[in-house]
Motif scaffolding. Structure first.
Motif, PDB file in Angstrom:
ATOM      1  N   THR A 114     -40.971  -7.678  -5.922  1.00 54.50           N
ATOM      2  CA  THR A 114     -39.711  -7.388  -6.611  1.00 54.50           C
ATOM      3  C   THR A 114     -39.267  -5.993  -6.220  1.00 54.50           C
ATOM      4  O   THR A 114     -39.881  -5.001  -6.604  1.00 54.50           O
ATOM      5  CB  THR A 114     -39.876  -7.497  -8.130  1.00 54.50           C
ATOM      6  N   PHE A 115     -38.212  -5.947  -5.465  1.00 53.56           N
ATOM      7  CA  PHE A 115     -37.783  -4.716  -4.818  1.00 53.56           C
ATOM      8  C   PHE A 115     -37.607  -3.568  -5.806  1.00 53.56           C
ATOM      9  O   PHE A 115     -38.056  -2.457  -5.570  1.00 53.56           O
ATOM     10  CB  PHE A 115     -36.480  -4.999  -4.085  1.00 53.56           C
ATOM     11  N   ASP A 116     -36.987  -3.837  -6.926  1.00 52.95           N
ATOM     12  CA  ASP A 116     -36.677  -2.778  -7.893  1.00 52.95           C
ATOM     13  C   ASP A 116     -37.920  -2.246  -8.599  1.00 52.95           C
ATOM     14  O   ASP A 116     -37.880  -1.166  -9.182  1.00 52.95           O
ATOM     15  CB  ASP A 116     -35.695  -3.291  -8.945  1.00 52.95           C
ATOM     16  N   ASP A 117     -39.004  -2.993  -8.579  1.00 55.68           N
ATOM     17  CA  ASP A 117     -40.196  -2.601  -9.334  1.00 55.68           C
ATOM     18  C   ASP A 117     -41.108  -1.657  -8.561  1.00 55.68           C
ATOM     19  O   ASP A 117     -42.090  -1.153  -9.110  1.00 55.68           O
ATOM     20  CB  ASP A 117     -41.007  -3.842  -9.730  1.00 55.68           C
ATOM     21  N   TYR A 118     -40.828  -1.440  -7.279  1.00 55.94           N
ATOM     22  CA  TYR A 118     -41.715  -0.645  -6.446  1.00 55.94           C
ATOM     23  C   TYR A 118     -41.031   0.650  -6.007  1.00 55.94           C
ATOM     24  O   TYR A 118     -39.829   0.681  -5.763  1.00 55.94           O
ATOM     25  CB  TYR A 118     -42.094  -1.421  -5.178  1.00 55.94           C
ATOM     26  N   ALA A 119     -41.833   1.690  -5.912  1.00 57.96           N
ATOM     27  CA  ALA A 119     -41.394   2.862  -5.178  1.00 57.96           C
ATOM     28  C   ALA A 119     -41.439   2.522  -3.695  1.00 57.96           C
ATOM     29  O   ALA A 119     -42.367   1.834  -3.235  1.00 57.96           O
ATOM     30  CB  ALA A 119     -42.313   4.043  -5.465  1.00 57.96           C
ATOM     31  N   ILE A 120     -40.455   2.993  -2.957  1.00 61.37           N
ATOM     32  CA  ILE A 120     -40.428   2.695  -1.527  1.00 61.37           C
ATOM     33  C   ILE A 120     -39.951   3.931  -0.777  1.00 61.37           C
ATOM     34  O   ILE A 120     -39.021   4.610  -1.229  1.00 61.37           O
ATOM     35  CB  ILE A 120     -39.549   1.456  -1.241  1.00 61.37           C
ATOM     36  N   GLY A 148     -35.438   5.753 -10.116  1.00 58.77           N
ATOM     37  CA  GLY A 148     -34.529   5.550  -8.999  1.00 58.77           C
ATOM     38  C   GLY A 148     -34.152   6.808  -8.260  1.00 58.77           C
ATOM     39  O   GLY A 148     -33.298   6.768  -7.370  1.00 58.77           O
ATOM     40  N   SER A 149     -34.762   7.928  -8.603  1.00 58.48           N
ATOM     41  CA  SER A 149     -34.448   9.171  -7.910  1.00 58.48           C
ATOM     42  C   SER A 149     -34.982   9.132  -6.478  1.00 58.48           C
ATOM     43  O   SER A 149     -35.988   8.492  -6.198  1.00 58.48           O
ATOM     44  CB  SER A 149     -35.062  10.362  -8.645  1.00 58.48           C
ATOM     45  N   THR A 150     -34.288   9.855  -5.612  1.00 55.80           N
ATOM     46  CA  THR A 150     -34.703   9.956  -4.214  1.00 55.80           C
ATOM     47  C   THR A 150     -35.275  11.344  -3.966  1.00 55.80           C
ATOM     48  O   THR A 150     -34.658  12.348  -4.333  1.00 55.80           O
ATOM     49  CB  THR A 150     -33.520   9.703  -3.269  1.00 55.80           C
ATOM     50  N   TYR A 151     -36.437  11.382  -3.372  1.00 53.24           N
ATOM     51  CA  TYR A 151     -37.109  12.638  -3.075  1.00 53.24           C
ATOM     52  C   TYR A 151     -37.217  12.811  -1.565  1.00 53.24           C
ATOM     53  O   TYR A 151     -37.348  11.839  -0.826  1.00 53.24           O
ATOM     54  CB  TYR A 151     -38.505  12.654  -3.706  1.00 53.24           C
TER      55      TYR A 151
END
Length: 118
Positions: free
Chosen positions: A28-34, A56-59
């Motif tokens: 499930t795409f939304d459930d994982y950090a990627i 959902g923040s981008t680092y």
């Protein structure tokens, strides 16, 4: 089974741009950090950028700040890494990684080679 398939690498001159893509499946795409990670010859793998699963923040890693932009298309289960102002020091194999957190990906793709010539 988590699958991550990177594409978009290649040879580019210093100052040029590339856009990497990572197509994800099996989770499930939304459930994982990627995120994106890279490994240069003789060096350890380092984090380039990552989208957190918690908020959902981008680092971005220090090497990527101001030059690279990570984005995602949830409809396509795909993340992208737009790389601008590339430098020879950016030469590495770039991997897409996913997991419960940005700090500890549990799965990686096969990688895509990025070579920046001076």
């Amino acid at each position: 089974e988590v699958q991550l398939v990177e594409s978009g690498g290649g040879l580019v001159q210093a100052g040029g741009s590339l856009r990497l893509s990572c197509a994800a499946s099996g989770f499930t795409f939304d459930d994982y950090a990627i995120g994106w990670f890279r490994q240069a010859p003789g060096k350890e793998r380092e984090g380039v950028s990552c989208i957190s699963s918690s908020d959902g923040s981008t680092y971005y890693g220090d090497s990527a700040k101001g030059r690279f932009t990570m984005s995602r298309d949830n409809a396509k289960n795909t993340v992208y890494l737009q790389m601008n102002s590339l430098k020879p020091g950016d030469t590495a194999v770039y991997y897409c990684g996913a997991g419960s957190s940005c700090e500890a990906p549990s799965s990686y793709g096969q990688g895509t080679q990025v070579t920046v010539s001076s």
